[in-house]
Enzyme design. Structure first.
Site, PDB file in Angstrom:
ATOM      1  CD  GLU A  33      -3.020  -1.116   2.182  1.00 19.21           C
ATOM      2  OE1 GLU A  33      -2.976  -0.232   3.043  1.00 19.21           O
ATOM      3  OE2 GLU A  33      -3.944  -1.941   2.099  1.00 19.21           O
ATOM      4  CD  GLU A  37      -3.821  -6.531   4.626  1.00 18.84           C
ATOM      5  OE1 GLU A  37      -4.778  -5.719   4.688  1.00 18.84           O
ATOM      6  OE2 GLU A  37      -2.686  -6.270   5.055  1.00 18.84           O
TER       7      GLU A  37
END
Length: 451
Positions: free
Chosen positions: A147, A249
């Site tokens: 990220e 995730e």
């Protein structure tokens, strides 16, 4: 006596075959093991504390045994100490048939989307982690960023992520390591994700692309559907992708208890031809309520003691959290996609070509598709084109992952690893086989001579 020895030798070789785990590699848009079978991820995010969770052999054995019962075949670890001894834990997970995806970043070597740069300090940190884990057959892949990009005006950091992948792969190859897949874990930002996804794999020079792309996504919450959750759009965007893609995730918890219905889409007919599985967030229960297990009841946030951090015990005998653990176990038990055999896929894989690089769009995707990637030591300037810095001048480096967060987080964690950048739900081999065969042949020859 000779017959007994021969029987012992046969059992010994069978034991070696049973304990060996098949290495994972990428071919085209899929993962395969060294036996030629397509590999699908049923994974768990595993980071008990900020420290390295892969140095406590006794704990790893306890967790690996319960993960095997759950049906997991993969873990993702966000931070490790490259100087630690990982043999015991990696062996424990291998014995349970569990692979590892490990992030190469350290807490101070992340690419910063606010001021992107790539230098020799970052390179060295990533090299050390790769050096520490490359010999383990159950290392499925490494991540060079988590990220890093969390907002559209952070797109100018994308070339630095891609340069990092290029340089980690170059280092891997220069050391003669096997082709350990090198990838990236993206935040689920609807306005940014499609461009970033394509950009990281769009070069006609494969050495400049990531080997896989993964997504941290919490879009499917509660009793939802393939279309209503937004997964149909994720599938649409991934169709025709040239490298493997999976969920690094997932596991929305805004509608408890979690039933993990999205796994039936990911590992079922809707997506399994394109996606390679998912990693559920997360193993340990903590304040964010994403845990599948606990090591004991919560305590005061200020409590101290062995394995106690932030109000939760982080070691000991794992106890399943009901009903989330059993729900996931039940769902995974029904999902066993076989995919395609490598022998049947090789010809079509050779014809796969990267999608076109996304066009530059001011204020949304500020990346010129024709610009060269940054070199080691380069720092982005105000225009986003980059300028040479003092960190070096060659193009053989690597990168680190970011921990920046978007406006609101679906999960918060004491780890400072994945959770810092999780986006709110709804927002947008064959070498290993040859070595084993050689050992068996050599051992057989020795036994024949000895007997």
């Amino acid at each position: 006596m000779s017959l007994s020895l021969m029987r012992w030798a046969s059992l010994f070789m069978l034991g070696m075959q049973a304990s060996a785990i098949s290495q994972i590699s990428t071919v085209g848009a899929k993962f395969f093991n060294s036996s030629g079978h397509q590999f699908y991820i049923k994974g768990i995010a595993y980071q008990l504390t900020d420290d390295d969770p892969l140095v406590n052999t006794a704990q790893c054995k306890l967790d690996a045994a319960l993960m095997k019962e759950l049906g997991a075949n993969t873990i993702r670890v966000y931070h490790v100490d490259p100087n630690g001894d990982h043999d015991g834990c990696m062996s424990a997970f291998e014995d349970a048939g569990i692979y590892l995806f490990v992030d190469l970043e350290t807490f101070n070597t992340s690419i910063d989307q606010s001021a992107p740069k790539w230098n020799s300090t970052m390179l060295s940190a990533y090299e050390k982690v790769l050096d520490a884990f490359h010999n383990y057959d159950n290392l499925a892949g490494v991540l060079i960023g988590n990220e890093v990009l969390t907002r559209t005006n952070g797109s100018w950091a994308a070339p630095y992520v891609k340069a990092a992948a290029r340089d980690v792969k170059a280092y891997r190859d220069s050391k003669g390591y096997r082709k350990i897949p090198v990838g990236y874990a993206a935040a689920d930002i609807a306005d940014l994700r499609p461009m970033l996804q394509d950009y990281l794999a769009c070069s006609t020079n494969s050495s400049e692309n990531v080997d896989f792309f993964s997504l941290n996504a919490y879009e499917w919450c509660g009793d939802n559907t393939f279309t209503g959750s937004g997964y149909s759009e994720l599938q649409k965007n991934a169709t025709g992708y040239s490298i493997p893609i999976f969920f690094s995730e997932t596991g929305c918890n805004t509608v408890p208890p979690r039933t993990f219905e999205d796994q039936s889409a990911i590992l079922g007919n809707d997506m399994s031809d394109t996606w390679s599985g998912a990693i559920i967030y997360e193993w340990i229960e903590e304040a964010n309520n994403y845990g599948l297990i606990s090591y004991g009841p919560s305590v005061a946030a200020t409590a101290t003691g062995t394995n106690i951090v932030g109000g939760f015990t982080r070691g000991g005998t794992p106890t399943p959290i009901s009903p989330d653990f059993s729900n996931l176990k039940s769902v995974w038990a029904t999902l066993n996609p076989t995919g395609v055999a490598l022998s049947d896929y090789t010809a079509s894989a050779s014809k796969i070509t990267p999608l076109a690089c996304p066009a530059e769009t001011s204020g949304v995707w500020d990346v010129n598709p024709t610009s060269p990637l940054p070199t080691l030591g380069q720092v982005a300037d105000a225009t986003g084109t980059g300028s040479s810095g003092g960190g070096g001048s060659s193009s053989t480096g690597s990168t680190s992952s970011g921990t920046g967060s978007s406006g609101s987080a679906a999960a918060t964690s004491s780890k400072g690893a994945a959770a810092g950048g999780i986006v709110a739900p709804g927002s947008a081999g064959m070498t290993g086989a040859a070595v084993i065969y050689g050992v068996l042949v050599g051992f057989t020859g020795f036994m024949a001579w000895w007997l």
